[in-house]
Write a protein that holds these residues in place. Structure first.
Motif, PDB file in Angstrom:
ATOM      1  N   SER A  63       0.851  -1.180   0.000  1.00 23.33           N
ATOM      2  CA  SER A  63       0.000   0.000   0.000  1.00 23.33           C
ATOM      3  C   SER A  63       0.893   1.238   0.000  1.00 23.33           C
ATOM      4  CB  SER A  63      -0.858  -0.022   1.269  1.00 23.33           C
ATOM      5  OG  SER A  63      -1.368   1.243   1.556  1.00 23.33           O
ATOM      6  N   ASP A  64       0.381   2.333  -0.514  1.00 24.86           N
ATOM      7  CA  ASP A  64       1.140   3.586  -0.491  1.00 24.86           C
ATOM      8  C   ASP A  64       1.312   4.127   0.925  1.00 24.86           C
ATOM      9  OD1 ASP A  64      -1.693   4.223  -0.450  1.00 24.86           O
ATOM     10  OD2 ASP A  64      -1.119   6.308  -0.773  1.00 24.86           O
ATOM     11  N   ARG A  65       0.614   3.581   1.889  1.00 22.37           N
ATOM     12  CA  ARG A  65       0.665   4.096   3.262  1.00 22.37           C
ATOM     13  C   ARG A  65       2.049   4.013   3.893  1.00 22.37           C
ATOM     14  NH1 ARG A  65      -4.496   6.167   4.386  1.00 22.37           N
ATOM     15  NH2 ARG A  65      -6.065   4.749   3.621  1.00 22.37           N
ATOM     16  N   VAL A  66       2.865   3.054   3.488  1.00 20.13           N
ATOM     17  CA  VAL A  66       4.199   2.916   4.088  1.00 20.13           C
ATOM     18  C   VAL A  66       5.283   3.610   3.255  1.00 20.13           C
ATOM     19  CG1 VAL A  66       3.658   0.795   5.333  1.00 20.13           C
ATOM     20  CG2 VAL A  66       4.627   0.659   3.033  1.00 20.13           C
ATOM     21  N   LEU A  67       4.875   4.345   2.239  1.00 14.50           N
ATOM     22  CA  LEU A  67       5.811   5.074   1.389  1.00 14.50           C
ATOM     23  C   LEU A  67       5.633   6.575   1.598  1.00 14.50           C
ATOM     24  CD1 LEU A  67       5.235   3.036  -1.887  1.00 14.50           C
ATOM     25  CD2 LEU A  67       7.116   2.776  -0.269  1.00 14.50           C
ATOM     26  N   ASP A  68       6.652   7.334   1.256  1.00 16.42           N
ATOM     27  CA  ASP A  68       6.513   8.785   1.263  1.00 16.42           C
ATOM     28  C   ASP A  68       5.837   9.195  -0.039  1.00 16.42           C
ATOM     29  OD1 ASP A  68       7.814   9.212   3.745  1.00 16.42           O
ATOM     30  OD2 ASP A  68       9.763   8.999   2.769  1.00 16.42           O
ATOM     31  N   THR A  69       4.834  10.073   0.072  1.00 13.55           N
ATOM     32  CA  THR A  69       4.070  10.534  -1.091  1.00 13.55           C
ATOM     33  C   THR A  69       3.867  12.038  -1.011  1.00 13.55           C
ATOM     34  OG1 THR A  69       1.916  10.324  -0.019  1.00 13.55           O
ATOM     35  CG2 THR A  69       2.792   8.339  -1.100  1.00 13.55           C
ATOM     36  N   ASP A 129      -5.231  11.849 -13.984  1.00 13.78           N
ATOM     37  CA  ASP A 129      -4.543  11.457 -15.221  1.00 13.78           C
ATOM     38  C   ASP A 129      -3.022  11.511 -15.157  1.00 13.78           C
ATOM     39  OD1 ASP A 129      -7.071  11.094 -16.477  1.00 13.78           O
ATOM     40  OD2 ASP A 129      -7.177  13.258 -16.816  1.00 13.78           O
ATOM     41  N   THR A 130      -2.454  11.434 -13.969  1.00 15.03           N
ATOM     42  CA  THR A 130      -0.995  11.400 -13.826  1.00 15.03           C
ATOM     43  C   THR A 130      -0.630  10.348 -12.784  1.00 15.03           C
ATOM     44  OG1 THR A 130      -0.987  13.111 -12.113  1.00 15.03           O
ATOM     45  CG2 THR A 130      -0.699  13.869 -14.375  1.00 15.03           C
ATOM     46  N   PRO A 131       0.544   9.741 -12.917  1.00 15.71           N
ATOM     47  CA  PRO A 131       0.967   8.760 -11.916  1.00 15.71           C
ATOM     48  C   PRO A 131       1.140   9.429 -10.547  1.00 15.71           C
ATOM     49  CG  PRO A 131       2.352   8.627 -13.878  1.00 15.71           C
ATOM     50  CD  PRO A 131       1.510   9.858 -14.013  1.00 15.71           C
ATOM     51  N   TYR A 132       0.920   8.653  -9.515  1.00 21.06           N
ATOM     52  CA  TYR A 132       1.076   9.129  -8.144  1.00 21.06           C
ATOM     53  C   TYR A 132       2.535   8.954  -7.751  1.00 21.06           C
ATOM     54  CZ  TYR A 132      -0.303   9.737  -3.218  1.00 21.06           C
ATOM     55  OH  TYR A 132      -0.458  10.196  -1.944  1.00 21.06           O
ATOM     56  N   GLY A 133       3.176   9.978  -7.274  1.00 17.63           N
ATOM     57  CA  GLY A 133       4.580   9.907  -6.879  1.00 17.63           C
ATOM     58  C   GLY A 133       4.741   9.185  -5.557  1.00 17.63           C
ATOM     59  N   VAL A 134       5.537   8.130  -5.556  1.00 14.65           N
ATOM     60  CA  VAL A 134       5.817   7.391  -4.322  1.00 14.65           C
ATOM     61  C   VAL A 134       7.320   7.194  -4.195  1.00 14.65           C
ATOM     62  CG1 VAL A 134       3.596   6.191  -4.236  1.00 14.65           C
ATOM     63  CG2 VAL A 134       5.496   5.154  -5.452  1.00 14.65           C
ATOM     64  N   SER A 135       7.795   7.123  -2.957  1.00 16.14           N
ATOM     65  CA  SER A 135       9.223   6.933  -2.716  1.00 16.14           C
ATOM     66  C   SER A 135       9.655   5.527  -3.112  1.00 16.14           C
ATOM     67  CB  SER A 135       9.537   7.176  -1.239  1.00 16.14           C
ATOM     68  OG  SER A 135       8.838   6.255  -0.424  1.00 16.14           O
ATOM     69  N   ASP A 136      10.940   5.365  -3.358  1.00 18.52           N
ATOM     70  CA  ASP A 136      11.491   4.049  -3.696  1.00 18.52           C
ATOM     71  C   ASP A 136      11.626   3.158  -2.473  1.00 18.52           C
ATOM     72  OD1 ASP A 136      11.748   4.662  -6.400  1.00 18.52           O
ATOM     73  OD2 ASP A 136      13.773   5.458  -6.151  1.00 18.52           O
ATOM     74  N   ALA A 137      11.780   3.755  -1.308  1.00 16.78           N
ATOM     75  CA  ALA A 137      12.016   2.994  -0.073  1.00 16.78           C
ATOM     76  C   ALA A 137      10.874   3.215   0.920  1.00 16.78           C
ATOM     77  CB  ALA A 137      13.341   3.424   0.554  1.00 16.78           C
ATOM     78  N   ILE A 138      10.808   2.351   1.913  1.00 18.63           N
ATOM     79  CA  ILE A 138       9.839   2.489   2.996  1.00 18.63           C
ATOM     80  C   ILE A 138      10.099   3.818   3.708  1.00 18.63           C
ATOM     81  CG2 ILE A 138       9.057   1.476   5.184  1.00 18.63           C
ATOM     82  CD1 ILE A 138       8.353  -0.241   2.748  1.00 18.63           C
ATOM     83  N   SER A 139       9.043   4.494   4.109  1.00 20.71           N
ATOM     84  CA  SER A 139       9.137   5.794   4.767  1.00 20.71           C
ATOM     85  C   SER A 139       9.969   5.728   6.049  1.00 20.71           C
ATOM     86  CB  SER A 139       7.733   6.290   5.109  1.00 20.71           C
ATOM     87  OG  SER A 139       7.798   7.496   5.842  1.00 20.71           O
ATOM     88  N   LYS A 140      10.613   6.822   6.350  1.00 20.59           N
ATOM     89  CA  LYS A 140      11.413   6.913   7.575  1.00 20.59           C
ATOM     90  C   LYS A 140      10.545   6.898   8.836  1.00 20.59           C
ATOM     91  CE  LYS A 140      15.502   9.138   5.705  1.00 20.59           C
ATOM     92  NZ  LYS A 140      15.374   9.378   4.313  1.00 20.59           N
ATOM     93  N   ILE A 141       9.246   7.190   8.695  1.00 19.24           N
ATOM     94  CA  ILE A 141       8.364   7.164   9.867  1.00 19.24           C
ATOM     95  C   ILE A 141       7.767   5.766  10.086  1.00 19.24           C
ATOM     96  CG2 ILE A 141       7.813   9.616   9.668  1.00 19.24           C
ATOM     97  CD1 ILE A 141       4.950   8.674   8.764  1.00 19.24           C
TER      98      ILE A 141
END
Length: 118
Positions: A56-62, A69-81
């Motif tokens: 899920s995007d919940r564990v990524l930085d966004t 109509d555009t991709p959602y930006g998500v971090s490559d790694a698990i969030s620091k929080i």
């Protein structure tokens, strides 16, 4: 055997080795405390045979907002929080991906039956 239900699509083939990892999301709360959010149905699911990761995007930085109509930006790694709290490894013995059409939006969930290993 253990059955896990995740609230996203994770079609891991039967017979594959898998790891499920749960994270708490810890951030600064009001009045100087901390806020810990546990999401029991949103582990990171890693197919250890293919290397494919379902999450899920919940564990990524966004960026917090999704533009149409555009991709959602998500971090490559698990969030620091995110703090790892639990993991389970095993062999997938059954996998079922269910489309939920009972409400205004369409949701997905995956049921993974796992034979735990070590």
């Amino acid at each position: 055997m253990q059955k896990f239900v995740v609230i996203f699509q994770a079609p891991v083939p039967v017979g594959h080795r898998v790891e499920l990892t749960w994270y708490d999301l810890v951030d600064a709360g009001f009045f100087g405390g901390t806020n810990r959010k546990t999401r029991p149905h949103e582990p990171v699911v890693t197919d250890l045979d293919t290397g494919i990761v379902y999450l899920s995007d919940r564990v990524l930085d966004t960026p917090g907002m999704k533009s149409p109509d555009t991709p959602y930006g998500v971090s490559d790694a698990i969030s620091k929080i995110a703090t790892q709290v639990k993991s389970v490894r095993g062999i997938v013995r059954a996998c079922r991906v269910v489309t939920i059409r009972s409400f205004a939006e369409i949701d997905l969930q995956t049921e993974l039956t796992i034979e735990p290993q070590g």
